[in-house]
Design an enzyme around this catalytic site. Structure first.
Site, PDB file in Angstrom:
ATOM      1  N   ASP A  47      24.584 -27.945  21.232  1.00  0.00           N
ATOM      2  CA  ASP A  47      25.191 -29.279  21.232  1.00  0.00           C
ATOM      3  C   ASP A  47      24.096 -30.350  21.243  1.00  0.00           C
ATOM      4  OD1 ASP A  47      24.398 -28.886  23.825  1.00  0.00           O
ATOM      5  OD2 ASP A  47      26.280 -29.520  24.753  1.00  0.00           O
ATOM      6  N   SER A  48      22.833 -29.889  21.225  1.00  0.00           N
ATOM      7  CA  SER A  48      21.723 -30.820  20.980  1.00  0.00           C
ATOM      8  C   SER A  48      21.917 -31.511  19.629  1.00  0.00           C
ATOM      9  CB  SER A  48      20.377 -30.083  21.004  1.00  0.00           C
ATOM     10  OG  SER A  48      20.405 -28.956  20.155  1.00  0.00           O
ATOM     11  N   ASP A  86      27.281 -23.544  21.286  1.00  0.00           N
ATOM     12  CA  ASP A  86      27.550 -24.205  22.559  1.00  0.00           C
ATOM     13  C   ASP A  86      29.005 -24.615  22.680  1.00  0.00           C
ATOM     14  OD1 ASP A  86      25.488 -24.525  24.453  1.00  0.00           O
ATOM     15  OD2 ASP A  86      24.424 -25.894  23.111  1.00  0.00           O
ATOM     16  N   LYS A 116      28.066 -20.312  24.184  1.00  0.00           N
ATOM     17  CA  LYS A 116      27.139 -20.574  25.292  1.00  0.00           C
ATOM     18  C   LYS A 116      27.761 -21.624  26.204  1.00  0.00           C
ATOM     19  CE  LYS A 116      22.927 -22.795  24.828  1.00  0.00           C
ATOM     20  NZ  LYS A 116      23.115 -23.968  25.690  1.00  0.00           N
ATOM     21  N   GLU A 118      26.985 -23.978  29.906  1.00  0.00           N
ATOM     22  CA  GLU A 118      26.015 -24.431  30.903  1.00  0.00           C
ATOM     23  C   GLU A 118      26.622 -24.355  32.301  1.00  0.00           C
ATOM     24  OE1 GLU A 118      24.695 -28.382  29.932  1.00  0.00           O
ATOM     25  OE2 GLU A 118      23.994 -27.781  27.939  1.00  0.00           O
ATOM     26  N   GLU A 185      16.367 -23.365  31.022  1.00  0.00           N
ATOM     27  CA  GLU A 185      15.763 -24.570  30.440  1.00  0.00           C
ATOM     28  C   GLU A 185      15.017 -25.372  31.502  1.00  0.00           C
ATOM     29  OE1 GLU A 185      18.313 -27.024  27.994  1.00  0.00           O
ATOM     30  OE2 GLU A 185      16.779 -28.590  27.823  1.00  0.00           O
TER      31      GLU A 185
END
Ligand code: KIV
Length: 284
Positions: A47-48, A86, A116, A118, A185
């Site tokens: 999602d960057s 993401d 993915k 977080e 990260e």
């Protein structure tokens, strides 16, 4: 030797065999084709993309529709590579039904191989539900950009023993919940090494030093693709395509203004016979 497509079983085997796992982000068809041709083990549709493709300040505005759309382009380009996508901001924190609905869209419409998420212990329920439904989950600990407003900035995590213990406990809980791998990260190399040694699933580091089982970096960061890319301590720039693109476009603009482009060889021409019948006379 033909490269075997990665599976979650091979992810684990690569850790056991101490073969470093290479991951890069990609967000569209050409970047996916190029990443696959270059031989990466896996592609992350991060999602960057909110930052590097859509121009947002953070990943928070990225939607599930954005992720599905970009994943579809990536899986069209990299059909032989393992693709992880993401789950964007707040799409796996509500009900399990909603979490599954969003994860299923990424798998069925985007054709990703895994999702993915977080977070630590607080997302264990979401991880378990996806894994039960046959959706592989890569977890993500340390600096979790979707929580940037809560964290209060892009800071190195796990810098004291209390934070380090929490990261280790979260990593174990995520492994227990069925995650097949964990991104670490922006954590200290020491804590990344500790977590990596305690897990049987591979860790993939970004700004986490050299002890993780694999590395992931952002496409635009390692290739200098964009305008005013901020250099980060943990990124190595392997090419500078932003400069190449800017120079190429500037030359195109110059040549059109000077009327040196298009040249004769770039134009299409009527046959002499057709010209004659059009004008009634030969123009040569
Ligand atoms: O969104 C992303 O690109 C990521 C990587 C930085 C791991 O989550």
């Amino acid at each position: 030797m033909e490269k075997k497509a990665l599976t979650i079983t091979r992810f684990k085997k690569m850790k056991q065999d101490r073969i470093p796992i290479t991951v890069i982000t990609a967000y569209d068809y050409p970047s996916a084709c190029l990443a696959e041709e270059a031989g990466v083990d896996a592609i992350l549709v991060g999602d960057s993309l909110g930052n590097v493709v859509l121009g947002y300040e953070s990943t928070v505005p990225v939607t599930i529709d954005d992720m599905v759309y970009h994943t579809r382009a990536v899986t069209r380009g990299a059909s032989s590579t393992f693709v992880v996508t993401d789950m964007p901001f707040a799409t796996y924190h509500g009900s399990i039904d909603l979490t599954l609905k969003n994860a299923v869209r990424i798998m069925q419409e985007g054709l990703a191989n895994a999702v993915k998420m977080e977070g630590g212990a607080e997302i264990v329920g979401a991880v378990e539900a996806c894994v039960r439904a046959g959706i592989p989950v890569m977890a993500h600990l340390g600096l979790t950009p979707q929580s940037i407003h809560q964290i209060g900035g892009y800071k190195v995590q796990g810098k004291n023993s209390k934070q380090a213990q929490k990261l280790l406990d979260d990593a174990k809980a995520l492994e227990q919940a069925g995650a097949f791998s964990i991104v670490l990260e922006l954590v200290t190399e020491e804590i990344a090494e500790l977590i990596t040694g305690k897990l049987s699933i591979p860790t993939i580091g970004i700004g986490a030093g050299a002890a993780t089982d694999g590395q992931v970096l952002v496409f635009h960061d390692i290739l200098g693709y964009g305008s005013n890319i901020r250099t980060k301590k943990f990124v190595k720039t392997y090419a500078n395509i932003g400069d190449t693109i800017r120079t190429g476009i500037a030359q195109y603009v110059r040549e059109v203004k000077e009327r040196s482009f298009p040249a004769k060889e770039h134009a299409f021409h009527l046959d002499e016979d057709e010209l004659q019948s059009l004008y009634g006379i030969s123009r040569s």
